[in-house]
Scaffold this active site. Structure first.
Site, mmCIF file in Angstrom:
data_model
loop_
_atom_site.group_PDB
_atom_site.id
_atom_site.type_symbol
_atom_site.label_atom_id
_atom_site.label_comp_id
_atom_site.label_asym_id
_atom_site.label_seq_id
_atom_site.Cartn_x
_atom_site.Cartn_y
_atom_site.Cartn_z
ATOM 1 N N ASP A 3 0.893 -0.958 0.004
ATOM 2 C CA ASP A 3 0.037 0.522 -0.141
ATOM 3 C C ASP A 3 0.508 1.275 0.138
ATOM 4 O OD1 ASP A 3 -2.542 1.480 0.067
ATOM 5 O OD2 ASP A 3 -2.688 -0.468 1.028
ATOM 6 N N ASP A 34 -2.691 4.793 -2.226
ATOM 7 C CA ASP A 34 -4.005 5.092 -1.566
ATOM 8 C C ASP A 34 -4.511 6.613 -0.989
ATOM 9 O OD1 ASP A 34 -5.489 4.329 1.366
ATOM 10 O OD2 ASP A 34 -4.619 6.607 1.783
ATOM 11 N N GLU A 71 -6.713 4.332 -5.715
ATOM 12 C CA GLU A 71 -7.808 4.300 -5.146
ATOM 13 C C GLU A 71 -7.975 5.786 -5.909
ATOM 14 O OE1 GLU A 71 -9.805 4.544 -0.773
ATOM 15 O OE2 GLU A 71 -8.038 5.481 -0.375
ATOM 16 N N HIS A 108 -10.891 -3.224 2.526
ATOM 17 C CA HIS A 108 -11.109 -2.707 4.463
ATOM 18 C C HIS A 108 -11.360 -1.688 5.156
ATOM 19 C CE1 HIS A 108 -7.614 -0.316 2.803
ATOM 20 N NE2 HIS A 108 -7.589 0.058 3.473
ATOM 21 N N ASP A 109 -12.100 -1.265 4.061
ATOM 22 C CA ASP A 109 -12.838 0.475 4.156
ATOM 23 C C ASP A 109 -14.219 0.400 4.568
ATOM 24 O OD1 ASP A 109 -10.504 1.866 4.970
ATOM 25 O OD2 ASP A 109 -10.715 1.828 2.063
#
Ligand code: BGC
Length: 583
Positions: free
Chosen positions: A103, A209, A267, A342-343
């Site tokens: 990430d 990210d 993202e 994971h969000d």
């Protein structure tokens, strides 16, 4: 009908397995998952059908936002292990012909990073301009105010006042996550060199990210006031997809990633229209390989915020699937196919069903949906065994993530602290809170699900349903969700011509009940076609979509298809794949 016509690449056919490191395997019994734990499961991950691991942040971090607040890009948080163990993970993956993606969190960092500490130390520090420092504003009443009215993604002002130099700094997430100023050339070069540090160690790619927040409008103007009752407003118009965004990405691609053949997925928040998205991912522009556009994981986010209510309907999935499956090929872009990360909450609970009667059917249906779409496929650890959200009866005390907790606290305050009035908020948290995507991996029926020893307190609650839903219970069962996923993934690769690279056609009216999502995939090279029919409902539905064409049954999640009076009957959460070779 749209043909992808895309050139073939191993990364396009790959299955990426996302690991949230705190929650995967705890090898040293401190309640946190770690790198040696991941190493111990590489063979499992490969056997599930994955080719690449995307590892959520393991860098040194005060963990205010679970590692998305990095204090040193070149070292590993001791909770997760050491650099030497990262090297072993990379080597272990490469040995098995697998890859590692990390990430890359470079829109912001931790306020504990030395760069920020230096920047904070004085107005004339050489790193001052690496962040956004601005003078306060003063109202007519003389009260100090933030430089603009932007709201932080996690609530409250996006600005934090720093007494030392009497200025504010911008932090779009937590106050302890200052945003980096990408307009500063030295800062960009320093980040580039930190990225090369990992590429030199053998990392093969990155998930970037908050990617499109990296360029903000130079003047940081006030946001439009869309909600007059609120002090702070969403400034996305000024901080998302700003004027220099494409320049920064092109620079990263050509100067940093391409020399290592590294692959990237960005993202992409806030930017939704196809033309703007195309600019990031069209092959000729050399920016990122693919994007997480968010639409599908955000489908049930309400009008005013993630946690306002909007009930899922299969029609939403139909529209968005059609939108991206047809759009990407038109500008030579490439999709990512994902339902979980994971969000948010787990897709099985939100778009499928975790009712014990239907759970396995729904999990298998979602696997067919994902495995029959064009794009690189991303699985969140646990998806392959049908992991679900925490059950409804588990109260707010089990939710520990900052996003959900801040939301709960804010609404509770508005409601005068009356917990009895929070039912609607809890309902939405039970569906969408980030905690669900971060639950410890369910390896076995033991206490703590085999994630850690039974006498250890895990960093977050383990879902009590692990007693029935775990890897051990499924591994040798040919009817399990895990076995089904493995077969779906294998079929996808076997018929890559159709499922990965083929044409796409959505049936917008598929059944009177409107619960069926149905589409046709076709090979660009041969006359082969596949028809996919998915009943997103606990009710039976029917369709005549098979028509007069000769379709051969290929695969489904019930023992065999059922017809009645010329119609195909789809039972609750039934998924069917047919195949036809014309001519
Ligand atoms: C990550 C989140 C994180 C946020 C701030 C993202 O979009 O996926 O988990 O909280 O960025 O870094």
């Amino acid at each position: 009908m749209t043909a992808t016509g895309a050139d073939r690449q191993p990364w396009k056919e790959a299955v990426v397995y996302q690991i949230y490191p705190a929650s995967f395997v705890d090898s040293n019994c401190d309640g946190w998952g770690d790198i040696p734990g991941i190493i111990s499961k590489i063979d499992y991950i490969k056997s599930a059908g994955a080719d690449i691991i995307w590892l959520s942040p393991v860098y040194d971090s005060p963990q205010k936002d679970m590692g998305y607040d990095i204090s040193d890009y070149r070292s590993i948080d001791p909770r997760y292990g050491s650099l030497e163990e990262m090297d072993r993970l990379i080597a272990g993956l490469h040995l098995r012909d697998m890859k590692l993606w990390m990430d890359l969190v470079v829109n912001h960092m931790s306020d504990q990073h030395t760069w920020f500490k230096e920047s904070r130390s004085s107005k004339d520090n050489p790193r001052r301009d690496w962040y956004f420092w601005r003078d306060p504003k003063y109202g007519v009443d003389g009260v100090r105010k933030s430089p603009n009215n932007w709201r932080s993604v996690f609530g409250g002002s996006a600005w934090t006042y720093d007494e030392w130099t009497d200025q504010y700094y911008l932090a779009l997430f937590l106050p302890s996550q200052p945003d980096l100023n990408w307009a500063n050339d030295d800062m960009r070069q320093a980040i580039h060199s930190d990225i090369r540090f990992w590429l030199d160690r053998g990392v093969n790619g990155f998930r970037i990210d908050s990617m499109n927040l990296m360029s903000k409008h130079e003047d940081l103007p006030d946001a439009d006031i869309l909600d007059p009752a609120e002090e702070y407003q969403s400034g996305e118009k000024w901080f998302a997809s700003g004027p220099r965004m494409h320049e920064y990405l092109h620079e990263l691609r050509t100067q940093v990633f391409d020399p290592y053949n590294a692959v990237t997925v960005g993202e992409l928040g806030f930017t939704k229209d196809v033309e703007s998205v195309a600019k990031y991912v069209a092959k000729s522009r050399q920016e990122v390989n693919m994007l997480f556009t968010g639409d599908i994981v955000d489908m049930d986010f309400g009008h005013s915020s993630k946690y306002s209510r909007k009930d899922f309907h299969p029609g939403m999935l139909r529209l968005l699937t059609h939108k991206w499956q047809t759009a990407m090929p038109t500008f030579d872009g490439w999709n990512s196919v994902y339902l979980d990360n994971h969000d948010s909450g787990r897709s099985l609970t939100r778009y499928g069903s975790d009712d014990p009667k239907y759970r396995a059917f729904a999990a298998k249906l979602l696997s067919i949906y994902m495995c029959t779409l064009s794009g690189t496929l991303f699985l969140l650890a646990g998806q392959e065994i049908g992991m679900a959200n925490l059950p409804r009866e588990m109260g707010i005390e089990h939710y520990i993530d900052v996003e959900g907790r801040n939301h709960y606290k804010r609404v509770l305050k508005e409601r005068g602290g009356d917990e009895s009035k929070m039912g609607d908020v809890l309902r939405e948290l039970q569906l969408k809170a980030r905690d669900h995507g971060r639950l410890p991996m369910q390896w076995s029926a033991q206490t703590n699900a085999g994630f850690t020893n039974s006498d250890v307190k895990p960093w977050m609650v383990v879902n009590p349903d692990h007693v029935a839903w775990n890897v051990e219970a499924q591994q040798n069962d040919p009817d399990s969700v895990l076995s089904f996923w493995k077969e779906s993934l294998a079929l996808r690769k076997k018929i890559a011509d159709i499922f990965i690279y083929g044409t796409f056609e959505m049936f917008h009216e598929s059944s009177p009940q409107d619960t069926i999502v149905a589409y046709k995939r076709g090979s660009c090279r041969t006359e082969e076609e596949a028809l996919v029919l998915l009943n997103f409902s606990s009710q039976e539905s029917q369709t005549t979509l098979l028509g007069n064409q000769t379709w051969n049954y290929l695969r489904g999640n019930y023992p065999s298809p059922q017809t009645r009076g010329g119609s195909l009957i789809l039972r609750p959460w039934e998924a069917l794949v047919y195949y036809s070779k014309e001519g």
